[in-house]
Structures are given as C-alpha cells and as structure tokens.
Write a protein that holds these residues in place. Structure first.
Motif, PDB file in Angstrom:
ATOM      1  N   ALA A  75       0.887  -1.210  -0.071  1.00 57.08           N
ATOM      2  CA  ALA A  75       0.061   0.187  -0.025  1.00 57.08           C
ATOM      3  C   ALA A  75       0.798   1.206   0.154  1.00 57.08           C
ATOM      4  CB  ALA A  75      -0.987  -0.174   1.165  1.00 57.08           C
ATOM      5  N   GLU A  76       1.848   1.461   0.691  1.00 57.18           N
ATOM      6  CA  GLU A  76       2.777   2.539   0.999  1.00 57.18           C
ATOM      7  C   GLU A  76       3.583   2.892  -0.286  1.00 57.18           C
ATOM      8  OE1 GLU A  76       5.746   1.615   3.916  1.00 57.18           O
ATOM      9  OE2 GLU A  76       4.126   1.253   5.204  1.00 57.18           O
ATOM     10  N   ASP A 134       0.749   3.936  -3.004  1.00 56.83           N
ATOM     11  CA  ASP A 134       0.196   5.309  -2.655  1.00 56.83           C
ATOM     12  C   ASP A 134       1.406   6.325  -3.255  1.00 56.83           C
ATOM     13  OD1 ASP A 134      -1.940   4.308  -1.464  1.00 56.83           O
ATOM     14  OD2 ASP A 134      -1.271   4.444   0.581  1.00 56.83           O
ATOM     15  N   ARG A 135       2.671   5.937  -3.428  1.00 58.20           N
ATOM     16  CA  ARG A 135       3.499   7.011  -3.684  1.00 58.20           C
ATOM     17  C   ARG A 135       3.939   6.882  -5.440  1.00 58.20           C
ATOM     18  NH1 ARG A 135       8.733   4.386  -3.568  1.00 58.20           N
ATOM     19  NH2 ARG A 135       9.014   2.893  -1.865  1.00 58.20           N
ATOM     20  N   HIS A 169      -6.184   0.797  -2.413  1.00 55.90           N
ATOM     21  CA  HIS A 169      -4.946   1.610  -2.431  1.00 55.90           C
ATOM     22  C   HIS A 169      -4.676   1.707  -3.751  1.00 55.90           C
ATOM     23  CE1 HIS A 169      -3.527   2.464   1.712  1.00 55.90           C
ATOM     24  NE2 HIS A 169      -4.252   1.132   1.722  1.00 55.90           N
TER      25      HIS A 169
END
Length: 492
Positions: free
Chosen positions: A168-169, A172-173, A203
């Motif tokens: 997810a991290e 998201d970027r 996401h």
C-alpha cells in the motif's frame, strides 16, 4: 407404446440402465487409455468399471490435464512471447570442469522452458516464516518503479499485515504494483482473502485471480484443480523472491490447523542479478494470461550491468500449458546422473513411476539418497498415498527423515552431489507434474550448496530417521489404507 412402457417401467428402466452401463464401460476402455500413463489409465478404468454412472462423468470432468481450447490458444501466445523475450537475456557459459550431465540438464531446461542459464547472480536463503515476510516487505519498500507479486495463497491477517502495508505504501507514492493470486488457493480462506482484496482495492492496486473457477467461461469445462501454484515477488526487476511460502499465516488461518497446533515450515530464496529478469518474464506471461495486458519490455527484462554474485541460475517453469512435464524431466535427469548424494525435501511425495524408479535406482547403485517428509500430514489422501512408497524406498537404502510434528515441512528443494540445487514451488507429486503451474530454479555453485547444507542440517536436527523395522511393524489396517490412497492418487 407409451402405455406399454408405463405398465412395464421397471423392466424398461432396468434394460436402459444396463445398456447405459455397458456402453459407458466400453467407452471407458476405448477413451481412457489414449495418451495416458498406464497407472493413471488403470485407476480411471477401475473407477469406471466399479460404478460407470458416476465414474465416467467424473472422467469427463477431471480426466484431462489440459486447459480448455481458448485458454490453450492463449497459452500458445504466452509461450511464443516467453521465447521471444527470453532471447533478450544473455546465455552464460558453465565452467568447463562441471559434469557433462549438468551441461545436458541446462540444454534440456532451455529446450523445455525457453529460459537461458545466467551467471553473476547472488542468492540468500531464509527459513524463518515471519522473517521472510518481513524481509520481502522491506524490499518492497525500496521499490521505485514496479512491484510484481504472484502467490498461490494470499490473505491479509496479523502475520501478513506488514507485507500488505508495504504494498500500500509504495502504491500510494506511485509505484506500479501488480498482484496475482490463485483463485481456489486463496478464496478458500475467505475472511482473510476478502480482507486482502478490500485492502488492495482501497489503494488502487491492480490484482487478478489466477485460473478463476468459471467452468464454462472459456467455451469448455475447465477442471477446477488446474491451479497456478507459483510463488514470486519481483521488485524493480532487481530483487526477486521465490520458494515454497505463501502470503498467509503459518497455520493458514484454519481453525482445524490452529487446534492441532500445525505450523508450516518453508524455505525461500532472495535473488539479485540477471536471473531476476527471468523471474519477471515468467510473471509477465502469467499477468498477460489473466489480465490480457502485455507489460513493456523495459519493465520486464533489465540490463545486466549489475553483477552482484557468482551463482549460475536457470528458471524452469512447468504446468499444463507446457507440452512436456518440465519439472519431472529435470528431476529425473538429475537423479539418474547423481554420483554421490541426493537430498530431497518435499511435503507431498507421490512420484510417478519414472521418478520413483530413478530414486530407487540411484540408491541401489550406491548413491546416498535422503528424503525429508513430514511426520504428520495436512492432506489425508496425499499423506497416506506417499506412505505407501516408504517400504520400497527403505528396502532400496533410501534414508527417510520425518520432520517432527506438529510442524508441516512445506519446503521444496533438491541437492545433487556438490553440483546443483533445484528449489522452488514444485512438489514431487503427480499434481505438481501435471496439474499445477510451477516454478523451479536450478542453481549451480559450491558456495550456494554450502548454504543449502546448512538448511538441510537444521531440518535434520528437527527430524528423526524412519527405520525399516519400525515401518514394517505398522498396523495392517494402516498399510491397507496407505495402499488404497496410492491407487486413488493415480487418478489424474
């Protein structure tokens, strides 16, 4: 006529039943043996002769280990794509002092699966369940362009939370995250499967189930036990993970496993170097197979400027989409050519006749053959079927190590002499040879072999050796059950 049939419906029904029964038996004798191993043909014929009304329809549904027509046509496109793109991965030459049979194995793999032998790779082993998930999550967090995830079973639970948080991290970027999971292998763990899909959707991560159970969506019935059993993670085309572990808690979030205290023991490998492009290419073919999208070449095959290690590696894909049983042929090639030692680790050991003969022959000609299996099983039929082989193996001199309960030794790897290792997702059973899409890695180099021996020593310390006297003393009813399950396991 109708009135007469109504008055004599018992006689008419009986005659029709026996006509149908006879026709199905005759049809079975004609159809079943075609392009099939004798053992499997006999098992199916036994089922049909025992109860034709049930056995023959089951054969029509489950008797052919092939994809439906539309999927086969798509697989041909996938295979052509794989061969074309594999040309972009340069071949590596084996050292001149390696055995000629190993050079032959490399040529065999290239002919069957298209992938070349690549040099200058690095590989590390990880056998701790949580640590491997956390290390994969840490690698995911370093991604700058693409993360490709493919696992047979995936689910979001407290053990895998960190892994999915990492996905997810990076998504998201702006990193492209693509996720594949086997439909049947994951949906059967419904609560954590649903949580995973909701997390990925939240996401914006694109994901697809592999080999979805939609019997007639491709224009023909697809037997539901044709599965994608591979386990792959590729980060930026630079770091690759593969092995035996799925992305789910080590008890698979099953109440029965938790009650019994079962926990899966795995072996995973982390790769860097040119071999990661082969892993990425295999993912790309599966991604095309399920999504219809062709990934850009620069996303899949990366340059070879980075040379982090000295290991020579070759990826060997297999499954119902290939004409030959690639993994079986590789194992047999290595077993027949072993000179000093074979160490095989497989949770499900139900070999076909050729593999069984190769192992027994190796043991009888003086090769030190050691087989690691679990002391207890999680699959009733397979567990008892594999036990039916123990007598002949022990009599031939094969040493059988029983990994102590309540753990399930789910690792899958083989070492031959001091020459080569094969590790990946493939079990040594008929299912992995015929029905499942698998990925195996052949790795050369004495340095990596030393790492494998350390793992084998750990597993040996947690196991006890089964003796022939102990095995012969088992109850008669248990022996009968094992042999019955062995017969049933041949029905593929």
């Amino acid at each position: 006529m109708i009135a007469w049939i109504g008055e004599n419906y018992v006689v008419v029904g009986t005659v029709l039943y026996w006509v149908l029964d006879t026709c199905l038996r005759i049809a079975g004798v004609i159809v079943v043996p075609r392009h099939r191993r004798p053992g499997a043909a006999l098992a199916w014929l036994f089922a049909i002769m025992l109860l034709p009304i049930v056995g023959f329809p089951l054969y029509l549904m489950l008797g052919k280990a092939q994809l439906p027509r539309k999927r086969r046509e798509k697989q041909k496109v996938v295979n052509r794509l794989m061969h074309l793109r594999a040309r972009e991965i340069p071949d590596s030459e084996l050292d001149p002092d390696v055995p000629s049979w190993l050079q032959s194995a490399v040529r065999l793999n290239r002919a069957l699966g298209a992938f070349p032998l690549t040099g200058h790779n690095d590989a590390d082993l990880e056998i701790d369940y949580q640590t491997s998930l956390d290390r994969m999550a840490a690698d995911i967090r370093t991604a700058s362009s693409d993360v490709h995830v493919l696992f047979y079973t995936m689910g979001l639970d407290e053990v895998t939370q960190n892994f999915f948080d990492a996905l997810a991290e990076v998504a998201d970027r702006g990193v492209h995250v693509r996720v594949l999971y086997d439909h049947l292998g994951s949906i059967t763990h419904w609560p954590v499967y649903r949580a995973m899909r909701q997390h990925l959707d939240a996401h914006g991560i694109e994901h697809h189930p592999m080999m979805p159970v939609k019997p007639f969506s491709d224009g023909a019935f697809q037997r539901p036990d044709l599965r994608n059993h591979r386990k792959l993670l590729i980060v930026d085309g630079e770091i690759g993970w593969m092995g035996s572990q799925n992305v789910i808690a080590p008890h698979y979030d099953k109440a029965s496993n938790i009650r019994r205290g079962l926990r899966w023991q795995e072996t995973m490998v982390r790769f860097r170097g040119p071999i990661v492009s082969e892993m990425n290419l295999l993912f790309a073919t599966d991604w095309y197979f399920e999504s219809g999208q062709t990934l850009p070449m620069e996303t899949v095959v990366h340059g070879t400027a980075s040379r982090p290690g000295t290991y020579e590696c070759q990826l060997v894909p297999s499954g119902p989409g290939f004409v030959f049983e690639n993994n079986l042929l590789l194992f047999n090639q290595l077993f027949y050519n072993a000179q000093q030692r074979i160490v095989a680790v497989s949770p499900y050991f139900v070999p076909d006749e050729s593999m069984f003969s190769a192992l027994v022959t190796a043991a009888r000609r003086g090769v030190d053959v050691e087989l690691f299996v679990s002391e207890i099983g999680d699959q009733f039929l397979v567990f008892h079927a594999q036990r039916s082989y123990y007598t002949e193996l022990l009599e031939a001199g094969v040493r059988i190590q029983l990994y102590a309960a309540p753990a399930i030794l789910h690792a899958k790897h083989v070492t031959i002499d001091d020459s080569v290792t094969v590790i990946g997702s493939s079990n040594m059973d008929i299912r992995s040879f015929l029905l499942d899409m698998e990925s195996s890695m052949m790795i050369g180099g004495t340095d990596f072999m030393e790492k494998m021996h350390v793992v084998e020593d750990v597993y040996r310390s947690r196991s006890r050796e089964l003796t022939l006297d102990e095995w012969r003393a088992r109850p008669t009813l248990t022996r009968m059950l094992d042999n019955t399950c062995r017969l049933a396991s041949a029905v593929v």
